[in-house]
Design a protein around this motif. Sequence first.
Motif, short mmCIF file in Angstrom:
data_model
loop_
_atom_site.label_atom_id
_atom_site.label_comp_id
_atom_site.label_asym_id
_atom_site.label_seq_id
_atom_site.Cartn_x
_atom_site.Cartn_y
_atom_site.Cartn_z
N UNK A 21 0.90 -1.18 0.05
CA UNK A 21 -0.05 -0.19 0.00
C UNK A 21 0.95 1.25 0.12
N UNK A 22 1.64 1.35 0.84
CA UNK A 22 2.58 2.74 0.76
C UNK A 22 3.67 2.57 -0.34
N UNK A 23 3.99 1.55 -0.90
CA UNK A 23 4.74 1.83 -2.21
C UNK A 23 3.83 2.38 -3.08
N UNK A 24 2.41 1.90 -3.32
CA UNK A 24 1.92 2.59 -4.40
C UNK A 24 1.45 4.01 -4.20
N UNK A 25 1.68 4.53 -3.09
CA UNK A 25 1.34 6.00 -2.77
C UNK A 25 2.67 6.63 -3.27
N UNK A 26 3.82 6.07 -2.62
CA UNK A 26 5.16 6.73 -3.00
C UNK A 26 5.25 6.66 -4.66
N UNK A 27 4.85 5.68 -5.31
CA UNK A 27 5.28 5.48 -6.65
C UNK A 27 4.09 5.12 -7.49
N UNK A 28 3.41 6.32 -7.90
CA UNK A 28 2.02 6.25 -8.66
C UNK A 28 2.32 5.50 -9.96
N UNK A 29 3.40 5.37 -10.52
CA UNK A 29 3.40 4.73 -11.84
C UNK A 29 3.04 3.46 -11.58
N UNK A 30 3.24 2.61 -10.31
CA UNK A 30 2.80 1.26 -10.04
C UNK A 30 1.37 1.29 -10.48
N UNK A 31 0.61 2.26 -9.99
CA UNK A 31 -0.78 2.24 -10.17
C UNK A 31 -1.15 2.23 -11.94
N UNK A 32 -0.46 3.27 -12.36
CA UNK A 32 -0.55 3.27 -13.92
C UNK A 32 -0.33 2.20 -14.59
N UNK A 33 0.63 1.29 -14.24
CA UNK A 33 1.06 -0.12 -14.79
C UNK A 33 -0.18 -1.04 -14.62
N UNK A 34 -0.64 -1.00 -13.74
CA UNK A 34 -1.73 -1.71 -13.52
C UNK A 34 -3.00 -1.40 -14.07
N UNK A 35 -3.21 -0.08 -14.30
CA UNK A 35 -4.36 0.47 -15.07
C UNK A 35 -4.06 0.04 -16.78
N UNK A 36 -2.86 -0.15 -16.97
CA UNK A 36 -2.81 -0.57 -18.54
C UNK A 36 -3.13 -2.04 -18.74
N UNK A 37 -3.27 -2.84 -17.69
CA UNK A 37 -3.52 -4.23 -17.60
C UNK A 37 -4.92 -4.15 -17.82
N UNK A 38 -5.60 -3.17 -17.44
CA UNK A 38 -6.97 -3.21 -17.38
C UNK A 38 -7.76 -2.63 -18.37
N UNK A 39 -7.04 -2.15 -19.56
CA UNK A 39 -7.59 -1.39 -20.78
C UNK A 39 -8.54 -2.49 -21.47
N UNK A 40 -9.45 -1.87 -22.26
CA UNK A 40 -10.27 -2.71 -22.98
C UNK A 40 -9.64 -3.05 -24.44
N UNK A 41 -10.04 -4.10 -25.20
CA UNK A 41 -9.48 -4.48 -26.46
C UNK A 41 -9.21 -3.17 -27.21
N UNK A 42 -10.48 -2.41 -27.39
CA UNK A 42 -10.32 -1.26 -28.29
C UNK A 42 -9.41 -0.09 -27.87
N UNK A 43 -9.51 0.06 -26.55
CA UNK A 43 -8.23 1.09 -26.24
C UNK A 43 -6.79 0.48 -26.60
N UNK A 44 -6.65 -0.87 -26.55
CA UNK A 44 -5.24 -1.32 -26.70
C UNK A 44 -5.04 -1.25 -28.09
#
Length: 120
Positions: A21-44
Motif C-alpha cells: 500500500x505505501x509503495x503505491x502511494x510513493x510510486x504512482x507509476x505502479x498504479x498506472x502500470x496496473x491500469x494498463x492491464x485493465x484497458x479494453x481491447x478497443x483501447x489497446x
Amino acid sequence: MKLAPLFTSVALVGFFTVWDAPLKVINPSLIQASAAEEMSIAQKLDLLTKSKDQIGGGDQLRRFFFGDLEPIGIQPGGAGHVVNLYNKANDVTFAYCSHYDVIVAIKKGKVTKFEPSEVK
C-alpha cells in the motif's frame, strides 16, 4: 516443534502485505502500470494504431497480446520482411517488422498478405 520457520513465514507475508500500500502511494507509476492491464481491447488497438511505425511498438504488441499471436505469413516490407501476426481472440492481424520492433500495419480479420504500400 520449531516455531521459527512459522514466525518467519508470517512475518514475511505481513511485511509484503503492509509494504504494498505505501509503495503505491510513493510510486504512482505502479498504479498506472496496473491500469494498463485493465484497458479494453478497443483501447489497446487504438494505442497500437497511434504508435504504428514508431520504434518499440512491437513491445506494446507483445505486452498486450502475450501468447495470443499466431504467425500466418511473411512478406517483403519494412527492413526486408515483415511477419503477419494474427490474434484469433480479437480477429485482428498485425504486420510486424522485427528488425526495428515496429508495427507497420493493423487490419481487422485474418490477413495473410497486406498490400505492398501498407508495409513499406
